[in-house]
Motif scaffolding. Structure first.
Motif, PDB file in Angstrom:
ATOM      1  N   ILE A 232       1.003  -1.187   0.175  1.00  0.00           N
ATOM      2  CA  ILE A 232      -0.317   0.362  -0.023  1.00  0.00           C
ATOM      3  C   ILE A 232       0.776   1.116   0.381  1.00  0.00           C
ATOM      4  CG2 ILE A 232      -1.686   1.161   1.050  1.00  0.00           C
ATOM      5  CD1 ILE A 232      -2.998  -1.315   2.224  1.00  0.00           C
ATOM      6  N   ILE A 233       2.225   1.396   0.438  1.00  0.00           N
ATOM      7  CA  ILE A 233       2.468   2.111   1.220  1.00  0.00           C
ATOM      8  C   ILE A 233       3.536   3.251  -0.359  1.00  0.00           C
ATOM      9  CG2 ILE A 233       5.052   3.756   2.027  1.00  0.00           C
ATOM     10  CD1 ILE A 233       3.965   2.064   4.873  1.00  0.00           C
ATOM     11  N   MET A 234       4.251   1.872  -0.872  1.00  0.00           N
ATOM     12  CA  MET A 234       4.586   1.710  -1.793  1.00  0.00           C
ATOM     13  C   MET A 234       4.920   1.829  -3.234  1.00  0.00           C
ATOM     14  SD  MET A 234       8.097   1.286  -0.558  1.00  0.00           S
ATOM     15  CE  MET A 234       8.900   1.872  -1.965  1.00  0.00           C
ATOM     16  N   THR A 235       2.891   1.790  -3.619  1.00  0.00           N
ATOM     17  CA  THR A 235       2.108   2.444  -4.364  1.00  0.00           C
ATOM     18  C   THR A 235       1.730   3.374  -4.385  1.00  0.00           C
ATOM     19  OG1 THR A 235       0.244   1.115  -3.658  1.00  0.00           O
ATOM     20  CG2 THR A 235       2.355  -0.346  -4.713  1.00  0.00           C
ATOM     21  N   GLY A 236       0.900   3.878  -3.732  1.00  0.00           N
ATOM     22  CA  GLY A 236      -0.381   4.943  -3.320  1.00  0.00           C
ATOM     23  C   GLY A 236       0.692   5.897  -2.074  1.00  0.00           C
ATOM     24  N   GLY A 237       2.068   5.143  -1.305  1.00  0.00           N
ATOM     25  CA  GLY A 237       2.616   6.521  -0.095  1.00  0.00           C
ATOM     26  C   GLY A 237       3.278   7.588  -0.210  1.00  0.00           C
ATOM     27  N   SER A 238       3.589   8.603   0.337  1.00  0.00           N
ATOM     28  CA  SER A 238       4.087   9.675  -0.199  1.00  0.00           C
ATOM     29  C   SER A 238       5.901   9.310  -0.427  1.00  0.00           C
ATOM     30  CB  SER A 238       4.211  10.712   1.423  1.00  0.00           C
ATOM     31  OG  SER A 238       4.787  10.130   2.450  1.00  0.00           O
ATOM     32  N   ARG A 239       6.691  10.367  -0.845  1.00  0.00           N
ATOM     33  CA  ARG A 239       7.978   9.617  -1.305  1.00  0.00           C
ATOM     34  C   ARG A 239       8.849   9.224  -0.216  1.00  0.00           C
ATOM     35  NH1 ARG A 239      11.643   9.354  -5.394  1.00  0.00           N
ATOM     36  NH2 ARG A 239      13.865  10.100  -4.711  1.00  0.00           N
ATOM     37  N   GLN A 240       8.494  10.059   0.828  1.00  0.00           N
ATOM     38  CA  GLN A 240       9.004   9.932   2.134  1.00  0.00           C
ATOM     39  C   GLN A 240       8.713   8.342   3.183  1.00  0.00           C
ATOM     40  OE1 GLN A 240       8.235  13.376   5.048  1.00  0.00           O
ATOM     41  NE2 GLN A 240       9.550  11.878   6.872  1.00  0.00           N
ATOM     42  N   ASP A 241       7.570   7.867   3.312  1.00  0.00           N
ATOM     43  CA  ASP A 241       7.032   6.840   3.340  1.00  0.00           C
ATOM     44  C   ASP A 241       7.908   6.117   2.678  1.00  0.00           C
ATOM     45  OD1 ASP A 241       5.633   7.946   5.322  1.00  0.00           O
ATOM     46  OD2 ASP A 241       4.187   8.270   4.725  1.00  0.00           O
ATOM     47  N   GLN A 242       7.885   5.787   1.354  1.00  0.00           N
ATOM     48  CA  GLN A 242       8.259   4.805   0.883  1.00  0.00           C
ATOM     49  C   GLN A 242       9.924   4.682   0.983  1.00  0.00           C
ATOM     50  OE1 GLN A 242       7.285   5.973  -3.358  1.00  0.00           O
ATOM     51  NE2 GLN A 242       5.465   5.500  -3.475  1.00  0.00           N
ATOM     52  N   GLN A 243      10.364   5.740   1.374  1.00  0.00           N
ATOM     53  CA  GLN A 243      12.589   5.585   1.328  1.00  0.00           C
ATOM     54  C   GLN A 243      12.444   4.827   2.499  1.00  0.00           C
ATOM     55  OE1 GLN A 243      14.296   6.183  -0.596  1.00  0.00           O
ATOM     56  NE2 GLN A 243      13.153   7.055  -1.836  1.00  0.00           N
ATOM     57  N   GLU A 244      11.340   5.002   3.869  1.00  0.00           N
ATOM     58  CA  GLU A 244      11.963   4.981   5.401  1.00  0.00           C
ATOM     59  C   GLU A 244      11.188   3.741   5.241  1.00  0.00           C
ATOM     60  OE1 GLU A 244       8.466   7.060   7.873  1.00  0.00           O
ATOM     61  OE2 GLU A 244      10.265   8.725   7.684  1.00  0.00           O
ATOM     62  N   VAL A 245      10.099   2.984   4.137  1.00  0.00           N
ATOM     63  CA  VAL A 245       9.811   1.777   3.979  1.00  0.00           C
ATOM     64  C   VAL A 245      11.068   0.896   3.411  1.00  0.00           C
ATOM     65  CG1 VAL A 245       8.397   0.078   3.007  1.00  0.00           C
ATOM     66  CG2 VAL A 245       7.048   2.124   4.301  1.00  0.00           C
ATOM     67  N   LYS A 246      11.512   1.352   2.426  1.00  0.00           N
ATOM     68  CA  LYS A 246      12.983   0.927   2.002  1.00  0.00           C
ATOM     69  C   LYS A 246      13.913   0.930   3.206  1.00  0.00           C
ATOM     70  CE  LYS A 246      12.333   2.158  -3.069  1.00  0.00           C
ATOM     71  NZ  LYS A 246      12.787   2.661  -3.945  1.00  0.00           N
ATOM     72  N   ALA A 247      14.161   1.837   3.971  1.00  0.00           N
ATOM     73  CA  ALA A 247      15.294   1.461   4.771  1.00  0.00           C
ATOM     74  C   ALA A 247      15.088   0.725   5.519  1.00  0.00           C
ATOM     75  CB  ALA A 247      15.348   3.074   5.524  1.00  0.00           C
ATOM     76  N   ILE A 248      13.789   0.274   5.930  1.00  0.00           N
ATOM     77  CA  ILE A 248      14.017  -0.860   7.191  1.00  0.00           C
ATOM     78  C   ILE A 248      13.903  -1.564   6.190  1.00  0.00           C
ATOM     79  CG2 ILE A 248      11.733  -1.631   8.263  1.00  0.00           C
ATOM     80  CD1 ILE A 248      10.586   0.878   9.290  1.00  0.00           C
ATOM     81  N   LEU A 249      12.768  -1.878   4.887  1.00  0.00           N
ATOM     82  CA  LEU A 249      13.536  -4.024   4.502  1.00  0.00           C
ATOM     83  C   LEU A 249      14.874  -4.078   4.508  1.00  0.00           C
ATOM     84  CD1 LEU A 249      10.529  -3.468   2.195  1.00  0.00           C
ATOM     85  CD2 LEU A 249      10.547  -4.776   4.432  1.00  0.00           C
TER      86      LEU A 249
END
Length: 260
Positions: A232-249
């Motif tokens: 959900i985040i990677m397809t529709g979230g903000s760029r900041q949220d996407q970067q934070e998720v990527k960093a965690i993964l």
């Protein structure tokens, strides 16, 4: 004439000193008021199912230490505070107030007044997170979104026992569930992933919404729901949220296409 001038000069100097003293005093008062502006009660959005009793979490964000507090809650039509069979309102403190007592009673204008204090005058712990809970009942016909208002919020400061007025607060109760919004802040972002991990590991907050966290509607909350939140985040979230998720993964060894 010279004497008059001297007197005027002395009076003028005295007046200036007095004005400066008053100004400094006012600035000190303003500084105290300003420092209090960050201290506040917060009510996370609550997704509520009609015809049920659920726990409303009330959070305190604070820089100062406090020993006691009181506040008045006003509930919308279709929502009311729950009572025990003995007619007592069901309120409880979080671990931030383990040495405190809390009680609630209806006031003349229909609000619910809460009062909490410590017999030993010990301070509430922590600077953020859940402070207390109120069990609320939604009528079977309740539908949509409504606002809970909190007024006359007073906290007693630990350092000098001074009564501090915090700004009025409000919170939303809603029958609509946003899938993935596990912490009920109105958005699906990395904090929902953290909240869901905490739930799976047995450390969920009171504001955690199981219906929202069960993204795939299989009746369970597990790693599959986390994966779907990521989608959900990677397809529709903000760029900041996407970067934070990527960093965690990436911390767990995931590599994204096109990246090393």
């Amino acid at each position: 004439m010279r004497i008059d001038n001297n007197w005027n000069l002395q009076t003028s100097s005295y007046g200036r000193c007095l004005r400066v003293t008053v100004l400094l005093f006012v600035l000190q008062l303003f500084a105290v008021t300003y420092s209090m502006a960050e201290d506040k009660l917060v009510i996370p959005k609550l997704n509520i199912k009609p015809g049920t009793t659920q726990q409303l979490a009330v959070q305190l964000v604070n820089e100062e230490a406090y020993v006691a507090f009181q506040a008045e809650f006003y509930f919308p039509e279709g929502i009311k505070p729950a009572k025990t069979s003995e007619g007592k309102y069901i309120v409880s403190l979080s671990s931030r107030g383990t040495t405190h007592s809390i009680t609630a009673n209806e006031v003349s204008d229909g609000g619910l007044k809460l009062l909490s204090y410590s017999m030993g005058n010990t301070s509430l712990t922590g600077n953020s997170g859940d402070l207390f809970y109120i069990d609320i009942v939604s009528e079977p016909t309740f539908d949509g979104e409504a606002t809970i208002e909190v007024k006359d919020i007073l906290f007693t400061r630990a350092s000098d026992r001074k009564e501090i007025a915090l700004p009025n607060a409000s919170g939303i109760v809603d029958t609509k569930v946003v899938k993935g919004d596990a912490n009920q802040d109105g958005e699906v972002n990395v904090t929902d992933i953290v909240a869901t991990v905490n739930k799976i590991m047995g450390h969920a907050d009171a504001s955690f919404n199981e219906t929202a966290a069960d993204v795939n509607n299989d009746g369970e909350i597990n790693v599959t729901d986390i994966v779907m939140m990521v989608n959900i985040i990677m397809t529709g979230g903000s760029r900041q949220d996407q970067q934070e998720v990527k960093a965690i993964l990436k911390e767990y060894g995931f590599i994204f296409k096109g990246e090393k």
